[in-house]
Motif scaffolding. Structure first.
Motif, PDB file in Angstrom:
ATOM      1  N   GLY A  15      45.871 -41.626  65.076  1.00  0.00           N
ATOM      2  CA  GLY A  15      45.507 -40.221  64.995  1.00  0.00           C
ATOM      3  C   GLY A  15      44.656 -39.877  63.794  1.00  0.00           C
ATOM      4  N   ARG A  67      35.427 -39.554  70.587  1.00  0.00           N
ATOM      5  CA  ARG A  67      36.217 -39.785  69.368  1.00  0.00           C
ATOM      6  C   ARG A  67      35.358 -40.299  68.211  1.00  0.00           C
ATOM      7  N   SER A  85      40.665 -39.594  65.713  1.00  0.00           N
ATOM      8  CA  SER A  85      41.717 -39.843  66.709  1.00  0.00           C
ATOM      9  C   SER A  85      41.898 -41.333  66.955  1.00  0.00           C
TER      10      SER A  85
END
Length: 126
Positions: A15, A67, A85
């Motif tokens: 994350g 991402r 992420s």
């Protein structure tokens, strides 16, 4: 000859984010298309992202689309890979590479690129 040096790798939790940099020296950086690839032990080197010499066109692997963001600063002879992420499966040795030309969909092929850096390790913990 183009010399490429990657930096910015490290250990991050899932994350999280990292920004990789690739500094170029030698021939005129702005003449080259740039790419990022990654590799894990025992596997082939996989395409991650590429950017044309002007910065106006970018390409991404499906696994990182949305991402990761590739960008370049021709005034600083540097290409970047912003990774958000992050997932454990993003763990790999990341390489930047330079190509004098890109034809069609050749941007994802290792053989398209003439020059490579030594790589920077990215490790994402779960």
């Amino acid at each position: 000859q183009v010399q490429l040096v990657e930096s910015g790798g490290g250990l991050v939790q899932a994350g999280g984010s990292l920004r990789l940099s690739c500094a170029a020296s030698g021939r005129i950086f702005s003449m080259y298309h740039m790419g990022w690839f990654r590799q894990t032990p025992g596997k082939e080197r996989d395409f991650v992202a590429a950017i044309k010499w002007s910065g106006g066109t970018t390409y991404y692997a499906d696994s990182v689309k949305g991402r990761f963001t590739i960008s370049r600063d021709n005034a600083r002879d540097t290409v970047y890979l912003q990774m958000n992420s992050l997932k454990p499966e993003d763990t790999a040795l990341y390489y930047c590479a330079a190509a004098p030309s890109l034809f069609g969909s050749s941007y994802y092929l290792v053989r398209t690129y003439d020059y490579w850096g030594q790589g920077t390790q990215v490790t994402v913990s779960s």
